[in-house]
Write a protein that holds these residues in place. Structure first.
Motif, short mmCIF file in Angstrom:
data_model
loop_
_atom_site.label_atom_id
_atom_site.label_comp_id
_atom_site.label_asym_id
_atom_site.label_seq_id
_atom_site.Cartn_x
_atom_site.Cartn_y
_atom_site.Cartn_z
N LEU A 1 50.24 27.97 87.38
CA LEU A 1 48.97 28.42 86.89
C LEU A 1 49.21 29.72 85.94
O LEU A 1 49.95 30.53 86.20
N ALA A 2 48.35 30.04 85.02
CA ALA A 2 48.50 31.12 84.07
C ALA A 2 46.92 31.12 83.75
O ALA A 2 46.36 30.49 83.27
N SER A 3 46.47 32.52 83.87
CA SER A 3 45.02 32.96 83.11
C SER A 3 45.27 33.20 81.93
O SER A 3 46.27 33.40 81.30
N VAL A 4 43.92 33.26 81.26
CA VAL A 4 43.84 33.35 79.77
C VAL A 4 44.32 34.87 79.50
O VAL A 4 44.38 35.17 78.19
N THR A 5 44.51 35.58 80.31
CA THR A 5 44.53 37.16 80.10
C THR A 5 46.05 37.32 80.01
O THR A 5 46.36 38.47 79.59
N GLU A 6 46.88 36.49 80.36
CA GLU A 6 48.18 36.51 80.30
C GLU A 6 49.07 36.44 78.98
O GLU A 6 50.32 36.61 78.92
N GLY A 7 48.44 35.88 78.04
CA GLY A 7 49.10 35.77 76.63
C GLY A 7 49.56 34.31 76.55
O GLY A 7 49.98 33.52 77.49
N GLU A 8 49.35 33.71 75.15
CA GLU A 8 49.78 32.52 74.97
C GLU A 8 51.35 32.19 74.90
O GLU A 8 51.83 30.85 75.00
N ASP A 9 52.23 33.23 74.83
CA ASP A 9 53.55 32.97 75.06
C ASP A 9 54.06 33.05 76.55
O ASP A 9 55.36 32.80 76.39
N LYS A 10 53.32 32.95 77.68
CA LYS A 10 53.88 32.90 78.72
C LYS A 10 55.06 31.79 79.06
O LYS A 10 55.76 31.98 79.70
N PRO A 11 54.39 30.79 78.49
CA PRO A 11 55.51 29.60 78.96
C PRO A 11 56.98 29.69 78.27
O PRO A 11 57.91 29.41 78.88
N LEU A 12 56.95 30.53 77.06
CA LEU A 12 58.27 30.75 76.37
C LEU A 12 59.14 31.94 77.12
O LEU A 12 60.12 31.88 77.23
N LYS A 13 58.12 32.89 77.74
CA LYS A 13 58.82 33.75 78.59
C LYS A 13 59.41 33.56 79.80
O LYS A 13 60.32 34.24 80.43
N TYR A 14 58.71 32.42 80.38
CA TYR A 14 59.24 31.94 81.69
C TYR A 14 59.69 30.31 81.47
O TYR A 14 58.83 29.65 82.23
N PRO A 15 60.45 29.97 80.87
CA PRO A 15 60.79 28.43 80.67
C PRO A 15 60.97 27.79 81.99
O PRO A 15 60.69 26.49 81.67
N SER A 16 61.61 28.27 82.87
CA SER A 16 61.97 27.75 84.12
C SER A 16 60.62 27.25 84.88
O SER A 16 60.75 26.20 85.21
N ALA A 17 60.04 28.40 85.04
CA ALA A 17 58.74 28.00 85.93
C ALA A 17 57.89 26.86 84.99
O ALA A 17 57.37 25.95 85.78
N PHE A 18 57.53 27.15 83.79
CA PHE A 18 56.84 26.19 82.97
C PHE A 18 57.32 24.77 82.80
O PHE A 18 56.97 23.77 82.62
N GLY A 19 58.88 24.94 82.71
CA GLY A 19 59.47 23.83 82.26
C GLY A 19 59.83 22.71 83.60
O GLY A 19 60.12 21.72 83.19
N LEU A 20 59.43 23.29 84.61
CA LEU A 20 59.97 22.34 85.84
C LEU A 20 58.43 21.91 86.31
O LEU A 20 58.20 21.39 87.58
N ALA A 21 57.28 22.21 85.75
CA ALA A 21 55.88 21.93 86.25
C ALA A 21 55.45 20.70 85.98
O ALA A 21 55.85 20.23 85.23
N GLN A 22 54.91 20.12 87.13
CA GLN A 22 54.43 18.80 86.76
C GLN A 22 52.97 18.85 86.51
O GLN A 22 52.34 17.60 86.31
#
Length: 313
Positions: free
Chosen positions: A140-161
């Motif tokens: 999960l990511a809130s709209v306040t965290e920035g659009e680049d969050k997935p790039l900063k945390y590729p492991s977390a977002f990259g393994l999400a289903q």
């Protein structure tokens, strides 16, 4: 001759074995585990409370286990839904592990539980590396965290289903660029579903519950490219646009030099493997302390540590 042993790899491999056994055990009894990962303050507790209330309205037997470094605030909130809730205090450990989860479920989780939501410690680094025996991994990511969050945390977002965006009711006020966020998620995890939610306004309410029930019913869940690559090569990778971010050798001094906290230059101290102290607060939510003793200082240059996502069924 001195032989370097990568303790982190050994710890993660052991965790994977325990996670698979836990997954098989819970699946056999009809329980689906949903692992919720996010940064602190993402709004996952607020959303989960609404989803638990909805599950109760639909007569779906659910339970929730929530983990934090300190306080039982989240359990108090979730217990308002009227479903079984358990609080685990990790006393500094920045993530849950499969063995820890299994110990806390033993003797507590009602036999008829269809869905178990696990609210992991608020952190997008350490929890990403640990399979908990889940059938659905949600970031999960809130709209306040920035659009680049997935790039900063590729492991977390990259393994999400499944990726859930929260607090959409204030998206315009914070100038959230949904298109940019979606594009960045696509870069690290092509094809993963993204749902937009607002616990306050009710947008997307029930989608998380629906996806969890579908996973439990055997519907195909998304298999991230990163997870497929790991399964094929046996190595830990966190690639973004072909650049590898997840080696546990070379730049990551994950050899641990005899010590490991398993997280971000960790200096937290955990006492006594498997030792817990339980009590049941007045609100009815169980409250556990998990004390682990892990001696260690891991030197890490910030490359994310990646492990396979939950097994799809």
């Amino acid at each position: 001759m001195c032989r370097v042993v990568d303790l982190r790899q050994a710890v993660l491999a052991k965790n994977d074995g325990v996670a698979q056994a836990l997954r098989e055990e819970l699946t056999a009894r009809g329980t689906t585990v949903v692992n919720l990962l996010s940064s602190p303050g993402s709004g996952k507790t607020a959303l989960l409370e609404r989803e638990l209330l909805l599950a109760r309205e639909r007569s779906v037997p659910v339970a929730a286990l929530t983990a934090d470094l300190a306080t039982e605030n989240d359990a108090l909130r979730l217990a308002r839904s009227g479903v079984p809730v358990k609080q685990v205090l990790t006393d500094g450990l920045c993530h849950l592990e499969a063995g820890m989860l299994g110990r806390h479920l033993d003797g507590w989780l009602p036999e008829d539980t269809r869905l178990l939501f696990v609210e992991n410690v608020g952190n997008l680094v350490c929890p990403a590396g640990y399979d908990l025996g889940e059938s659905l991994r949600v970031v999960l990511a809130s709209v306040t965290e920035g659009e680049d969050k997935p790039l900063k945390y590729p492991s977390a977002f990259g393994l999400a289903q499944l990726v859930v965006v929260t607090k959409t009711d204030i998206a315009q006020a914070v100038e959230f660029d949904e298109a940019a966020f979606r594009a960045n998620v696509e870069r690290v995890n092509p094809g993963v579903e993204i749902v937009m939610t607002s616990a306050r306004k009710g947008e997307g309410l029930g989608l998380l519950l629906d996806r969890a029930l579908a996973a439990g019913a055997g519907a195909g869940t998304h298999t991230p490219v990163m997870a497929r690559r790991q399964q094929a090569t046996g190595h830990d990778h966190g690639a973004v646009d072909g650049h590898d971010h997840g080696h546990l050798h070379g730049h990551d001094h994950g050899h641990l030099h005899g010590h490991d906290h398993g997280c971000d230059h960790g200096s937290d101290h955990h006492h006594g493997p498997g030792h817990t102290r339980d009590h049941t607060p007045a609100h009815g939510a169980d409250h556990d302390h998990d004390h682990r003793h892990d001696h260690g200082h891991r030197h890490d240059d910030g490359h994310p540590q990646v492990r396979p996502a939950a097994q799809t069924r």
